[in-house]
Every structure is written in structure tokens, then in C-alpha cells.
Design a protein around this motif. Structure first.
Motif, PDB file in Angstrom:
ATOM      1  N   ASN A  89     -10.797  27.895  97.951  1.00 44.46           N
ATOM      2  CA  ASN A  89     -12.431  27.557  98.014  1.00 44.46           C
ATOM      3  C   ASN A  89     -12.523  26.413  99.309  1.00 44.46           C
ATOM      4  O   ASN A  89     -12.256  25.274  98.868  1.00 44.46           O
ATOM      5  N   THR A  90     -13.052  27.108 100.332  1.00 40.63           N
ATOM      6  CA  THR A  90     -13.333  26.097 101.569  1.00 40.63           C
ATOM      7  C   THR A  90     -14.823  26.150 101.850  1.00 40.63           C
ATOM      8  O   THR A  90     -14.996  25.625 103.002  1.00 40.63           O
ATOM      9  N   LEU A  91     -15.572  26.482 100.856  1.00 38.89           N
ATOM     10  CA  LEU A  91     -17.245  26.164 101.282  1.00 38.89           C
ATOM     11  C   LEU A  91     -17.530  24.757 100.938  1.00 38.89           C
ATOM     12  O   LEU A  91     -16.810  23.861 100.385  1.00 38.89           O
ATOM     13  N   LYS A  92     -18.693  24.286 101.639  1.00 41.62           N
ATOM     14  CA  LYS A  92     -18.820  22.825 101.737  1.00 41.62           C
ATOM     15  C   LYS A  92     -20.330  22.996 102.358  1.00 41.62           C
ATOM     16  O   LYS A  92     -20.644  23.568 103.152  1.00 41.62           O
ATOM     17  N   ASN A  93     -21.189  21.988 101.646  1.00 43.17           N
ATOM     18  CA  ASN A  93     -22.587  21.842 101.898  1.00 43.17           C
ATOM     19  C   ASN A  93     -22.502  20.653 103.122  1.00 43.17           C
ATOM     20  O   ASN A  93     -22.183  19.582 102.706  1.00 43.17           O
ATOM     21  N   LEU A  94     -22.887  21.132 104.287  1.00 46.13           N
ATOM     22  CA  LEU A  94     -23.204  19.767 105.382  1.00 46.13           C
ATOM     23  C   LEU A  94     -24.608  19.660 105.501  1.00 46.13           C
ATOM     24  O   LEU A  94     -25.505  20.523 105.153  1.00 46.13           O
ATOM     25  N   PHE A  95     -25.103  18.709 106.326  1.00 43.99           N
ATOM     26  CA  PHE A  95     -26.507  18.329 106.431  1.00 43.99           C
ATOM     27  C   PHE A  95     -26.497  18.428 107.829  1.00 43.99           C
ATOM     28  O   PHE A  95     -26.015  17.721 108.679  1.00 43.99           O
ATOM     29  N   HIS A  96     -27.577  19.207 108.526  1.00 42.51           N
ATOM     30  CA  HIS A  96     -27.991  19.320 110.165  1.00 42.51           C
ATOM     31  C   HIS A  96     -29.545  19.792 110.152  1.00 42.51           C
ATOM     32  O   HIS A  96     -30.202  20.571 109.609  1.00 42.51           O
ATOM     33  N   ASN A  97     -29.861  18.706 111.123  1.00 41.15           N
ATOM     34  CA  ASN A  97     -31.272  19.131 111.593  1.00 41.15           C
ATOM     35  C   ASN A  97     -32.255  19.132 110.306  1.00 41.15           C
ATOM     36  O   ASN A  97     -32.932  19.986 110.113  1.00 41.15           O
ATOM     37  N   GLY A  98     -31.730  18.234 109.293  1.00 44.58           N
ATOM     38  CA  GLY A  98     -32.625  17.874 108.162  1.00 44.58           C
ATOM     39  C   GLY A  98     -32.745  18.925 107.001  1.00 44.58           C
ATOM     40  O   GLY A  98     -33.418  18.984 106.190  1.00 44.58           O
ATOM     41  N   LYS A  99     -31.495  19.727 107.107  1.00 45.78           N
ATOM     42  CA  LYS A  99     -31.553  20.896 106.320  1.00 45.78           C
ATOM     43  C   LYS A  99     -29.953  20.625 105.646  1.00 45.78           C
ATOM     44  O   LYS A  99     -29.126  20.657 106.278  1.00 45.78           O
ATOM     45  N   ASN A 100     -29.786  21.177 104.444  1.00 42.66           N
ATOM     46  CA  ASN A 100     -28.437  21.436 103.768  1.00 42.66           C
ATOM     47  C   ASN A 100     -28.072  22.732 104.344  1.00 42.66           C
ATOM     48  O   ASN A 100     -28.750  23.528 104.570  1.00 42.66           O
ATOM     49  N   PRO A 153     -18.775  12.440 103.085  1.00 44.47           N
ATOM     50  CA  PRO A 153     -19.721  12.642 101.814  1.00 44.47           C
ATOM     51  C   PRO A 153     -20.826  11.620 102.177  1.00 44.47           C
ATOM     52  O   PRO A 153     -21.924  11.637 101.995  1.00 44.47           O
ATOM     53  N   GLN A 154     -20.400  10.275 102.691  1.00 43.56           N
ATOM     54  CA  GLN A 154     -21.289   9.181 102.685  1.00 43.56           C
ATOM     55  C   GLN A 154     -22.277   9.330 103.737  1.00 43.56           C
ATOM     56  O   GLN A 154     -23.435   9.116 103.712  1.00 43.56           O
ATOM     57  N   VAL A 155     -21.476  10.099 104.849  1.00 43.53           N
ATOM     58  CA  VAL A 155     -22.672  10.490 106.187  1.00 43.53           C
ATOM     59  C   VAL A 155     -23.750  11.584 105.675  1.00 43.53           C
ATOM     60  O   VAL A 155     -25.051  11.392 106.094  1.00 43.53           O
ATOM     61  N   ILE A 156     -23.330  12.298 104.920  1.00 42.35           N
ATOM     62  CA  ILE A 156     -24.293  13.310 104.523  1.00 42.35           C
ATOM     63  C   ILE A 156     -25.301  12.745 103.714  1.00 42.35           C
ATOM     64  O   ILE A 156     -26.564  13.123 103.620  1.00 42.35           O
ATOM     65  N   ASP A 184     -31.097   1.419 111.198  1.00 42.45           N
ATOM     66  CA  ASP A 184     -30.136   0.769 110.521  1.00 42.45           C
ATOM     67  C   ASP A 184     -29.303   1.918 109.593  1.00 42.45           C
ATOM     68  O   ASP A 184     -28.071   1.750 109.816  1.00 42.45           O
ATOM     69  N   THR A 185     -29.707   2.899 109.530  1.00 42.09           N
ATOM     70  CA  THR A 185     -28.973   4.194 108.797  1.00 42.09           C
ATOM     71  C   THR A 185     -28.137   4.632 109.560  1.00 42.09           C
ATOM     72  O   THR A 185     -26.966   4.961 109.486  1.00 42.09           O
ATOM     73  N   GLN A 186     -28.553   4.824 110.790  1.00 44.76           N
ATOM     74  CA  GLN A 186     -27.846   5.474 111.937  1.00 44.76           C
ATOM     75  C   GLN A 186     -26.887   4.562 112.586  1.00 44.76           C
ATOM     76  O   GLN A 186     -25.716   5.218 112.561  1.00 44.76           O
ATOM     77  N   GLU A 187     -26.849   3.434 112.320  1.00 40.97           N
ATOM     78  CA  GLU A 187     -25.649   2.548 112.689  1.00 40.97           C
ATOM     79  C   GLU A 187     -24.693   2.508 111.518  1.00 40.97           C
ATOM     80  O   GLU A 187     -23.434   2.581 111.851  1.00 40.97           O
ATOM     81  N   GLN A 188     -24.986   2.821 110.087  1.00 37.29           N
ATOM     82  CA  GLN A 188     -24.245   2.937 109.112  1.00 37.29           C
ATOM     83  C   GLN A 188     -23.345   4.158 109.439  1.00 37.29           C
ATOM     84  O   GLN A 188     -22.210   4.314 109.238  1.00 37.29           O
ATOM     85  N   ILE A 189     -23.960   5.221 109.797  1.00 35.86           N
ATOM     86  CA  ILE A 189     -23.430   6.461 109.994  1.00 35.86           C
ATOM     87  C   ILE A 189     -22.412   6.375 111.080  1.00 35.86           C
ATOM     88  O   ILE A 189     -21.256   6.990 110.968  1.00 35.86           O
ATOM     89  N   LYS A 190     -22.755   5.862 112.110  1.00 37.54           N
ATOM     90  CA  LYS A 190     -21.665   5.626 113.191  1.00 37.54           C
ATOM     91  C   LYS A 190     -20.250   4.849 112.849  1.00 37.54           C
ATOM     92  O   LYS A 190     -19.242   5.288 113.114  1.00 37.54           O
ATOM     93  N   TYR A 191     -20.703   3.835 112.090  1.00 36.51           N
ATOM     94  CA  TYR A 191     -19.736   3.093 111.401  1.00 36.51           C
ATOM     95  C   TYR A 191     -18.495   3.794 110.629  1.00 36.51           C
ATOM     96  O   TYR A 191     -17.366   3.895 110.540  1.00 36.51           O
ATOM     97  N   ILE A 192     -19.126   4.761 109.685  1.00 38.14           N
ATOM     98  CA  ILE A 192     -18.351   5.624 108.847  1.00 38.14           C
ATOM     99  C   ILE A 192     -17.621   6.687 109.677  1.00 38.14           C
ATOM    100  O   ILE A 192     -16.641   7.099 109.332  1.00 38.14           O
TER     101      ILE A 192
END
Length: 226
Positions: A89-100, A153-156, A184-192
Motif C-alpha cells: 500500500n503506497t497511497l498517501k494524502n499530501l497537501f497541495h494548493n490548499g487541497k488534499n 506529516p507535520q508539514v501536511i 510564522d507557520t511557513q518558517e516552521q515548515i522550512k525548519y521541518i
């Protein structure tokens, strides 16, 4: 070397046929004969054509490339496996352009590249008495239009948080407050992303970006079990 390609008709208006010239499959085994107690290793070389392809990882870069393995005895009877090769099972939900975005683990095949996949012992999957056999592999290769980088997962969750901030109707979220919170949230994303960059090197293919699929068939090899 043989390859047959039958491109599936699109399942909806957004899906077009896969390129007519894709990869070639070359199946081999080190020896023409083995004892009944010996391991029978198989090697599958996947020679890409002139196109760069986005394809499922399970088709070309894992043991699951052998799911379409066909074994026939000297009478032409197809031997059923005692243990099937299971697709992971290689399925995964990502987040892109404001959508799952529902995705499958992908693999980028460069033009003219050769990918090699091995099956350590065919006899782990087939109960074969002494005799002569022919073996071939078919791959139903899906081709996709686009890929997305893997996400921690934290980035998602943080990407979803940014979207929630953008969509918030709370009067306390003035444009200035939203801008600061998003920053602030984008900075957290960059760190992760930096922290886990070595663990997130794969790509994922959005299910909705599938172009089509084609059937690839390998050469047929002969082997004898004594």
C-alpha cells in the motif's frame, strides 16, 4: 527482446493515452537448470525509451514488478503460484494548493535509463516439480502527468493550518494578523523540511494525474528443474 504495448482507453475525458513507445523488458536467470532444492533467481531489466516517465514505484523499482510473472510447464499449462507477490500500500494524502491530494508512491524514469529489479527465489512463490518450464513477466505500467515531493506529516498539518488561516472569517484575523501567522507557520515548515530532508527523497503521483496505462511483456526464458 520482446515488448508488446496495448494502451488502455482513457477512463474519463481528462485522461489521454500513454506514449506509444515506452520501456522494454528483458528477463534473465543465471543458469538454464537448477535442482529442486536450489533458489531460482530472476532479474528483470527495464530499459526506458526516449520519454521521461513518471510511473508507480511498485512497477519498476521493487519486487512487485514481478506480480505479472507467468510460469508454464512443458504442456503449456499455466502454473498457479503457491504464494502471490503482494502489492504494498503506497497511497498517501499530501497537501497541495490548499487541497488534499490522494497520491501513489512514484518513480521517475529518465530517458534511456535501465532499471534492474531482482526476485531472489522464484521457488518461494511456485511449487514446481522436476521438469521444463517457460517464464515471462507482464507489467501493466501506469504513466502519470505530474509528481509532488513527499511531505512530512507535520508539514501536511501546518499546510492545512495555513489554509484554515486564509479561509478564516474571524474578525480578529485582520489581514495583518493573517500575514504574520502565515509567515510564522511557513518558517516552521522550512525548519521541518530541512530537518527531515534526507528522509523525504521520494516523489508521489497524484491519482488524478494518470495519463493512461500500457501492457509491457518481457522475453520468455526457459529453465529446467532437476
Amino acid at each position: 527482446m520482446q515488448t508488446t504495448q496495448s494502451v488502455e482507453e482513457p477512463t474519463d475525458s481528462s485522461e489521454t493515452a500513454a506514449p506509444s513507445t515506452l520501456a522494454e523488458l528483458q528477463l534473465s536467470t543465471p543458469n538454464p537448470s537448477y535442482s529442486a532444492q536450489e533458489a531460482v533467481p530472476l532479474e528483470l531489466k527495464i530499459q526506458n525509451g526516449k520519454f521521461e516517465l513518471l510511473v508507480p514505484f511498485s512497477n519498476v523499482a521493487a519486487q512487485t514488478a514481478f506480480i505479472g510473472l507467468t510460469v508454464e510447464n512443458a504442456n503449456g499449462d499455466v502454473i498457479k503460484p503457491k504464494r502471490t507477490i503482494k502489492r504494498e500500500n503506497t497511497l498517501k494524502n499530501l497537501f497541495h494548493n490548499g487541497k488534499n491530494v490522494r497520491c501513489i508512491l512514484g518513480f521517475e524514469m529518465k530517458a534511456d535509463a535501465i532499471q534492474v529489479v531482482s526476485l531472489e527465489d522464484m521457488q518461494q512463490h511456485y511449487q514446481l516439480p522436476p521438469g521444463k518450464y517457460t517464464v515471462a513477466v507482464n507489467i501493466e505500467l501506469e504513466v502519470y502527468r505530474e509528481s509532488l515531493p513527499d511531505q512530512h506529516p507535520q508539514v501536511i498539518e501546518l499546510e492545512r493550518e495555513i489554509q484554515n488561516i486564509k479561509n478564516s472569517k474571524d474578525a480578529r484575523f485582520t489581514p495583518e494578523v493573517k500575514k504574520e501567522a502565515i509567515g510564522d507557520t511557513q518558517e516552521q515548515i522550512k525548519y521541518i523540511q530541512e530537518k527531515y530532508k534526507d528522509k523525504l527523497q521520494g516523489i508521489y503521483l497524484p491519482i488524478k494525474s494518470r495519463r493512461g496505462k500500457t501492457l509491457l511483456s518481457s522475453n520468455t526464458i526457459s529453465l529446467t528443474l532437476k
